[in-house]
Design an enzyme around this catalytic site. Structure first.
Site, PDB file in Angstrom:
ATOM      1  N   SER A 264       0.474  -0.997   0.193  1.00  0.00           N
ATOM      2  CA  SER A 264       0.100   0.113  -0.101  1.00  0.00           C
ATOM      3  C   SER A 264       0.571   1.423  -0.467  1.00  0.00           C
ATOM      4  O   SER A 264       1.752   1.384  -0.731  1.00  0.00           O
ATOM      5  CB  SER A 264      -1.141  -0.042   1.117  1.00  0.00           C
ATOM      6  OG  SER A 264      -1.672   0.842   0.893  1.00  0.00           O
ATOM      7  N   ASP A 361      -8.940  -5.831  -5.295  1.00  0.00           N
ATOM      8  CA  ASP A 361      -8.455  -5.114  -4.311  1.00  0.00           C
ATOM      9  C   ASP A 361      -9.554  -3.089  -4.497  1.00  0.00           C
ATOM     10  O   ASP A 361      -9.507  -2.634  -5.672  1.00  0.00           O
ATOM     11  CB  ASP A 361      -6.762  -4.257  -5.157  1.00  0.00           C
ATOM     12  CG  ASP A 361      -6.770  -3.001  -3.962  1.00  0.00           C
ATOM     13  OD1 ASP A 361      -7.141  -2.414  -3.542  1.00  0.00           O
ATOM     14  OD2 ASP A 361      -5.188  -3.227  -3.965  1.00  0.00           O
ATOM     15  N   HIS A 394      -7.173  -5.623  -1.140  1.00  0.00           N
ATOM     16  CA  HIS A 394      -5.618  -4.706  -0.364  1.00  0.00           C
ATOM     17  C   HIS A 394      -5.724  -5.315   0.358  1.00  0.00           C
ATOM     18  O   HIS A 394      -5.750  -5.950   1.445  1.00  0.00           O
ATOM     19  CB  HIS A 394      -6.624  -3.684  -0.883  1.00  0.00           C
ATOM     20  CG  HIS A 394      -5.667  -2.487   0.040  1.00  0.00           C
ATOM     21  ND1 HIS A 394      -4.809  -1.781  -1.545  1.00  0.00           N
ATOM     22  CD2 HIS A 394      -5.155  -2.146   1.091  1.00  0.00           C
ATOM     23  CE1 HIS A 394      -4.361  -0.755  -0.718  1.00  0.00           C
ATOM     24  NE2 HIS A 394      -3.852  -0.596   0.838  1.00  0.00           N
TER      25      HIS A 394
END
Length: 443
Positions: A264, A361, A394
């Site tokens: 991330s 995601d 994610h």
């Protein structure tokens, strides 16, 4: 007919019981979870609830399946099938559990994805066994160093006034062998939108596994926004590279060999760190220190803050970046966001990359990784491998799920291959067993 009704008595319809409504609630929840895992929502009001529920139900799908089956069985056993609510709940629950099973099967395609993208998966005969099954069954076990791994916590790597930046070291429990030489090093950068996160929370499954395979891992903290203003985050991480050159040998690591990974915001910082080696702007006061790395594995990162691409608006134009991270108006100072974008530092001598992203995601669209990989491949002379996890959300690697375990094994073998090429003096290359048309594709 009237006489028959009188003789039979009044016709009664059984009303749903409390357990029937409980079964209905379980069925609705099971179906919504599986639908969200398959079709995550990106509407601003639904984004975070969709992400968190999809994250949990996707990467902990086996645990969810057991919970769903147990809940349905228990409510049925205690009278949950009374009335319409119970039977409706049973049907919805069956559909939900079927979807959860499909999620599990989709995760098992991870091995196929890794093979197709070019990550070597074949185990060497003398290597340690796979990721421990106990961690897959009880995920919190990843918080504890694995057998054969030791952790040294809260090592200070940079001090300036009241600022004290710390890291945790994960290394093999046995002493380093002089015959084998120094061990390869791996730097882990946590995510959290540049404003939250800590070394104690992320990268633990990977660092434990890498240390069990003979690597020395460093889980590094850095200043967070809004207290920190970009590029202070990156400068802090460059300070770690300076510290690593000076202190790696104390932990049995090779000062000249270090790879970097993170997810991330940590994926963004991983790419920035790998692509901005020796850029004076990001290492003020220690410009003469070599800040290059030998390999990079960014997970679900942001790579371009200026061009919208898969985003409704450029990432740099969001309130998060303008008010808390870069703290400059995107409209008037887009160059500040260009300097914070890994996509603007692509170069021919970039280190090898393995880019990992989930196809589902909901926070960072998978198209962000695809366009970065395409641009990097067009520029870099080093191999650029892309692994797109089908069904992956994610932050999928925070939990030691089946998908996480297989990805971690693939990452370890990929990085170990880079280290072997480094030791032998060979130029980094993609695995020779992978056809060029596969390793050069985006899938």
């Amino acid at each position: 007919m009237l006489a028959w009704v009188i003789l039979r008595g009044p016709v009664t319809r059984k009303e749903p019981s409390l357990m029937s409504y409980a079964l209905l609630a379980i069925g609705v929840a099971a179906l919504l979870l599986t639908l969200n895992a398959r079709f995550p929502r990106r509407h601003p009001l639904l984004l975070l609830p969709s992400f968190f529920s999809g994250w949990l139900s996707t990467e902990l799908a086996p645990h969810l399946l057991v919970a769903e089956a147990a809940g349905i069985a228990a409510t049925v056993a205690y009278g949950g099938l009374e009335g319409w609510a119970g039977w409706t709940g049973l049907a919805l629950g069956a559909a939900g559990t079927a979807g959860t099973i499909a999620t599990i099967l989709r995760a098992r395609r991870t091995v196929v994805t890794l093979r197709e993208c070019g990550v070597p998966l074949d185990l060497d005969p003398e290597r340690a066994p796979r990721y421990p099954l106990t961690h897959l069954i009880v995920p919190p076990l990843c918080l504890i160093p694995r057998r054969g791994v030791q952790a040294r916590r809260n090592v200070v790597f940079h001090e300036q006034g009241r600022l004290r930046l710390k890291l945790d070291v994960y290394l093999p429990a046995e002493a380093n062998s002089e015959e084998k030489g120094p061990r390869p090093g791996l730097m882990q950068i946590h995510g959290g939108a540049w404003i939250i996160g800590d070394k104690r929370e992320q990268g633990l499954p990977l660092l434990n596994h890498m240390a069990a395979q003979g690597w020395v891992g460093f889980n590094v903290n850095y200043r967070l926004s809004p207290r920190a203003t970009w590029p202070e985050h990156l400068i802090d991480l460059k300070h770690f590279l300076k510290w690593y050159r000076e202190h790696a040998a104390e932990y049995g690591a090779d000062p000249e060999f270090l790879c970097v990974t993170g997810g991330s915001a940590g994926g963004h910082l991983t790419a920035m760190l790998a692509l901005t080696a020796n850029v004076p702007e990001f290492q003020p006061g220690f410009e003469d220190v070599d800040t290059s790395v030998q390999g990079a594995v960014p997970f679900y990162g942001v790579y371009d803050l200026v061009e919208p691409g898969p985003w409704p608006v450029p990432m740099g134009a969001t309130a998060l970046m303008e008010r808390m991270v870069v703290k400059k108006p995107f409209r008037h100072e887009p160059e500040a966001y260009a300097r914070a974008s890994p996509a603007n530092y692509l170069r021919e001598d970039a280190p090898p990359f393995l880019v990992v992203h989930g196809s589902h995601d909901s926070l960072i669209p998978v198209a962000e990784a695809r366009r970065f990989v395409e641009r990097l491949r067009a520029t870099s002379a080093s191999p650029v491998i892309y692994a797109e996890m089908q069904g992956g959300q994610h932050a999928f690697d925070v939990f030691p799920s089946y998908r996480t375990a297989r990805v971690i094994e693939g990452v370890e073998r990929y990085l170990t291959g880079l280290h072997r090429q480094y030791v032998t003096g060979a130029r980094p290359s993609a695995p020779p067993s992978i056809p060029d048309e596969v390793s050069d594709s985006l899938g």
